[in-house]
Write an enzyme that holds these catalytic residues in place. Sequence first.
Site, PDB file in Angstrom:
ATOM      1  N   SER A 129       4.346   8.413 -14.102  1.00 21.33           N
ATOM      2  CA  SER A 129       5.232   9.517 -13.910  1.00 21.33           C
ATOM      3  C   SER A 129       6.454   9.451 -13.575  1.00 21.33           C
ATOM      4  O   SER A 129       7.487   9.661 -13.996  1.00 21.33           O
ATOM      5  CB  SER A 129       4.473  10.973 -13.085  1.00 21.33           C
ATOM      6  OG  SER A 129       5.162  12.057 -13.100  1.00 21.33           O
ATOM      7  N   GLU A 131       2.298  -3.792  -5.816  1.00 15.53           N
ATOM      8  CA  GLU A 131       1.252  -4.639  -5.788  1.00 15.53           C
ATOM      9  C   GLU A 131       0.032  -4.174  -6.771  1.00 15.53           C
ATOM     10  O   GLU A 131      -0.438  -2.975  -6.337  1.00 15.53           O
ATOM     11  CB  GLU A 131       0.819  -5.048  -4.500  1.00 15.53           C
ATOM     12  CG  GLU A 131      -0.207  -6.225  -4.466  1.00 15.53           C
ATOM     13  CD  GLU A 131      -0.522  -6.647  -2.935  1.00 15.53           C
ATOM     14  OE1 GLU A 131      -1.293  -6.244  -2.165  1.00 15.53           O
ATOM     15  OE2 GLU A 131       0.695  -7.543  -2.407  1.00 15.53           O
ATOM     16  N   ARG A 177       0.047  16.677  -4.133  1.00 17.71           N
ATOM     17  CA  ARG A 177       0.289  17.723  -5.112  1.00 17.71           C
ATOM     18  C   ARG A 177       1.439  18.174  -4.768  1.00 17.71           C
ATOM     19  O   ARG A 177       1.396  19.762  -5.341  1.00 17.71           O
ATOM     20  CB  ARG A 177      -0.794  18.244  -5.570  1.00 17.71           C
ATOM     21  CG  ARG A 177      -1.887  17.509  -6.036  1.00 17.71           C
ATOM     22  CD  ARG A 177      -3.148  18.533  -6.581  1.00 17.71           C
ATOM     23  NE  ARG A 177      -2.617  19.186  -8.054  1.00 17.71           N
ATOM     24  CZ  ARG A 177      -2.771  18.438  -9.213  1.00 17.71           C
ATOM     25  NH1 ARG A 177      -3.204  17.246  -9.298  1.00 17.71           N
ATOM     26  NH2 ARG A 177      -2.342  19.174 -10.209  1.00 17.71           N
ATOM     27  N   CYS A 218       0.963  -1.320   0.076  1.00 19.12           N
ATOM     28  CA  CYS A 218      -0.179   0.051  -0.207  1.00 19.12           C
ATOM     29  C   CYS A 218       0.818   1.269  -0.138  1.00 19.12           C
ATOM     30  O   CYS A 218       1.983   1.246   0.770  1.00 19.12           O
ATOM     31  CB  CYS A 218      -0.786   0.173   1.312  1.00 19.12           C
ATOM     32  SG  CYS A 218      -2.302  -1.170   1.336  1.00 19.12           S
ATOM     33  N   ILE A 219       0.515   2.180  -0.688  1.00 17.35           N
ATOM     34  CA  ILE A 219       1.118   3.677  -0.467  1.00 17.35           C
ATOM     35  C   ILE A 219       0.013   4.771  -0.556  1.00 17.35           C
ATOM     36  O   ILE A 219      -0.739   4.537  -1.129  1.00 17.35           O
ATOM     37  CB  ILE A 219       2.018   3.605  -1.762  1.00 17.35           C
ATOM     38  CG1 ILE A 219       3.047   4.995  -1.869  1.00 17.35           C
ATOM     39  CG2 ILE A 219       1.295   3.627  -3.089  1.00 17.35           C
ATOM     40  CD1 ILE A 219       4.327   4.945  -2.591  1.00 17.35           C
ATOM     41  N   LEU A 220       0.176   5.506   0.087  1.00 16.80           N
ATOM     42  CA  LEU A 220      -0.529   6.756   0.290  1.00 16.80           C
ATOM     43  C   LEU A 220       0.186   7.946   0.963  1.00 16.80           C
ATOM     44  O   LEU A 220       1.012   8.037   1.684  1.00 16.80           O
ATOM     45  CB  LEU A 220      -1.530   6.340   1.562  1.00 16.80           C
ATOM     46  CG  LEU A 220      -2.384   7.638   1.942  1.00 16.80           C
ATOM     47  CD1 LEU A 220      -3.562   7.748   0.851  1.00 16.80           C
ATOM     48  CD2 LEU A 220      -3.090   7.169   3.383  1.00 16.80           C
TER      49      LEU A 220
END
Length: 447
Positions: free
Chosen positions: A350, A337, A312, A303-305
Amino acid sequence: MDRAGLGQGGGTALAEILSVKDISGRKLFYVHYIDFNKRLDEWVTHERLDLKKIQFPKKEAKTPTKNGLPGSRPGSPEREVKRKVEVVSPATPVPSETAPASVFPQNGSARRAVAAQPGRKRKSNCLGTDEDSQDSSDGIPSAPRMTGSLVSDRSHDDIVTRMKNIECIELGRHRLKPWYFSPYPQELTTLPVLYLCEFCLKYGRSLKCLQRHLTKCDLRHPPGNEIYRKGTISFFEIDGRKNKSYSQNLCLLAKCFLDHKTLYYDTDPFLFYVMTEYDCKGFHIVGYFSKEKESTEDYNVACILTLPPYQRRGYGKLLIEFSYELSKVEGKTGTPEKPLSDLGLLSYRSYWSQTILEILMGLKSESGERPQITINEISEITSIKKEDVISTLQYLNLINYYKGQYILTLSEDIVDGHERAMLKRLLRIDSKCLHFTPKDWSKRGKW
């Protein structure tokens, strides 16, 4: 499944009614906008519903039962509750991995080009992402594991988990509006604000509860080891087994903003890397990513957050870059994942694009020859998995076939766009500031 239109202001959008509630004699409808991300779901009044355009669910065809007698398929709870209405709108071929690449001009307009000689074609899987991301033609691998991972099994979605259940979260100096459902205790879901300690992430019912907790909480940074610091940015490595309470609270908070991941109360198999920003009051959480201690599929992120107040601003790409720096130290290639969320997919595309273009544009010719590089070499330099390198080259439309060989052509537009993007990318990971020693998690005793 009923659908209807909602007319007000600048047009209508088709939506499902997932729930209805009555507050002081006034009915509110919880709607999900069809073809829009669930984070835009909201409660609306009946004035915003265009009930003239309602679409009722169609009856399902009768299906034979096991003994051959006709029978109707039982209706699911969703089918009985959901209605759809209209509401006001919310705001090429793959080259060989080992073939050398060389500079080759195209139509006189290319500043740099890289050519890969033809070889064995590699099968590339299609991407299985959510409804808001790009289609599967991008060639990013799909078919995520459902066991040992944090991938959400969407087949068990119900009306409850499809609805946001927390109104607002106060975390330090920020107030956050959750995007999705998170399984906080039921008694907390009726509160106007849920208060979290920004250092240990424990939750409380009221500001008074939080203030009482802060007099006892000694933490001024996430638990675990600080493995990176440059300026005000730090990263802490947290073992999901040693710091179970913090890890579970982090998962609860993250689930408010991640729709395609499930919550594991068993955090033992995971490591959590929390990015913080330092000031005189302590280390404030900016974002995090988790990874399995042992991944059989080369996942370097589960997970990434980046929390909404910090989005931004380049922090998301910094988290991704840090995950690949860890992979470099481990001597592995890695990939996130799947499926990625719509925002996650954009961030990774990106990052991959900028990192690969940086390598290609840095190639220097030797003795007048076109510079050469292979996909395997790009993967080894960047720790980006080969499949992600190939899918990124395809996404950028760099691969062409010319005079019997594959060439990668960097046009003026690609080069200029990359240079402009890199000027804006002020936050970068400095590998000299990383103090990290990978562990051999295959020896279970170290868990």
